[in-house]
Enzyme design. Structure first.
Site, PDB file in Angstrom:
ATOM      1  N   SER A 267      31.342  42.757  45.585  1.00  0.00           N
ATOM      2  CA  SER A 267      30.812  43.335  44.347  1.00  0.00           C
ATOM      3  C   SER A 267      29.579  42.541  43.925  1.00  0.00           C
ATOM      4  O   SER A 267      29.510  41.330  44.176  1.00  0.00           O
ATOM      5  CB  SER A 267      31.864  43.238  43.244  1.00  0.00           C
ATOM      6  OG  SER A 267      31.275  43.442  41.970  1.00  0.00           O
TER       7      SER A 267
ATOM      8  N   TYR B  40      37.617  37.605  38.501  1.00  0.00           N
ATOM      9  CA  TYR B  40      37.331  38.633  39.510  1.00  0.00           C
ATOM     10  C   TYR B  40      36.043  38.269  40.248  1.00  0.00           C
ATOM     11  O   TYR B  40      35.984  38.291  41.479  1.00  0.00           O
ATOM     12  CB  TYR B  40      37.196  39.992  38.819  1.00  0.00           C
ATOM     13  CG  TYR B  40      36.605  41.108  39.661  1.00  0.00           C
ATOM     14  CD1 TYR B  40      37.325  41.681  40.702  1.00  0.00           C
ATOM     15  CD2 TYR B  40      35.327  41.617  39.393  1.00  0.00           C
ATOM     16  CE1 TYR B  40      36.785  42.726  41.457  1.00  0.00           C
ATOM     17  CE2 TYR B  40      34.783  42.658  40.134  1.00  0.00           C
ATOM     18  CZ  TYR B  40      35.519  43.208  41.167  1.00  0.00           C
ATOM     19  OH  TYR B  40      34.990  44.238  41.910  1.00  0.00           O
TER      20      TYR B  40
END
Ligand code: NDP
Length: 275
Positions: free
Chosen positions: A149, A163
């Site tokens: 990501s 995350y």
């Protein structure tokens, strides 16, 4: 002949979003495909979508399970070997999620157990699956594609700190394991998407309405997405297939490739000086 004809492919997290799109594209392009996820209804929907492309059921292996559990990882590998003639050619480690602190705390105050939950799904499951698939990928001279990501950095991502840290570790895992495994002919690469319209926000606990509103607002802002629209699952899965296809991308090894419509190049300071 189709690009992935005769290839056996595992796509984790294919009950929704990017993984579902990648699974459909692989199957349409000739692959025998293992799809997986925890949600039975959504996994069945992926299977139906593949079948609706005229693919025969023998080319689909559907496996329910939690990717963070070692025993479920083993089932994923073993059932693929059993169904598709004892081989694995391509592993796509797509399953992932940003898991917010269940107590509502964010940032560094968030308990370390929340970091561990984020690591479990976004990093440890990938390591576990690579370890288990390695002997078969070495045999087939196979390919691995991970899904990271733009949250992985270098920009800070305070709203989803743990995350983003897990994804940063995944990027570096990709580079390390790529150099280790290329010695036995296995290629490893990684895609790094920006914001993509999927079930991601709802998996974080957002309502459907809040998720839609976020996507609409973010996608409408050229200072957030210079491309002028948000990413689609297909935008990302086309890159996944390119990296999984060694005829097209043989010389790409251990790369983490950003695909975000330009988002990560935007700079608040610079855009505030624009006329
Ligand atoms: P979705 O929530 O739509 O899909 C996530 C998939 O991962 C689902 O199939 C889900 O299956 C699966 N999954 C999550 N946790 C587990 C688990 N513990 N065990 C098994 N399967 C699991 O999100 P996306 O398609 O957007 O996410 C795909 C990848 O893309 C993730 O790695 C995410 O981090 C990354 N990404 C997404 C971005 C976005 O904006 N959407 C941006 C950047 C990266 P189920 O619910 O059935 O368990």
């Amino acid at each position: 002949m189709s690009r992935f004809s005769g290839k056996v492919v595992i796509v984790t997290g294919s009950s929704n979003g990017i993984g579902r799109s990648a699974a459909i594209l692989f199957a349409k392009d000739g692959a025998k495909i293992t799809i997986s996820g925890r949600n039975a209804e959504r996994l069945e929907e992926t299977k139906k979508l593949i079948l609706s492309q005229g693919i025969c059921p023998e080319n689909i292996n559907s496996v329910l399970g939690d990717i963070t559990k070692s025993e479920d990882q083993k089932i994923l590998i073993d059932s693929t070997l059993q169904k598709f003639g004892g081989k694995i050619d391509i592993l796509v480690n797509n399953a992932g999620a940003a898991m917010p602190d269940t107590t509502g705390v964010s940032g560094v105050e968030s308990d370390i157990s929340n970091f561990e939950r984020n690591l479990a799904v976004n990093l440890n499951s990938v390591i576990g699956l690579v370890q288990k698939a390695k002997p078969y990928l070495e045999k087939s001279k196979g390919d691995i594609v991970n899904v990271s990501s733009i949250a992985s950095g270098p920009a800070a991502h305070v709203g989803a700190m743990y995350y983003s840290m897990a994804k940063a570790a995944l990027d570096q895992f990709t580079r390390n394991v790529a150099i280790e495994l290329i010695a036995s002919g296995v290629r490893v690469n990684c895609v790094r998407p920006g914001v993509v319209t999927t079930g991601f926000m709802q998996a974080m606990g957002a309502t459907e309405q809040a998720s839609d509103e976020f996507y609409k607002l973010f996608g409408s802002r050229k200072d957030c997405v210079p491309a002028g629209r948000l990413g689609t699952p297909e935008d990302i899965s086309h890159l996944i297939l390119f990296l999984a296809d060694r005829k097209s991308s043989f010389y790409i090894i251990g790369q983490v490739i950003t695909i975000d419509g330009g988002s990560s190049l935007m700079n608040v300071l610079a855009s505030s000086f624009e006329t």
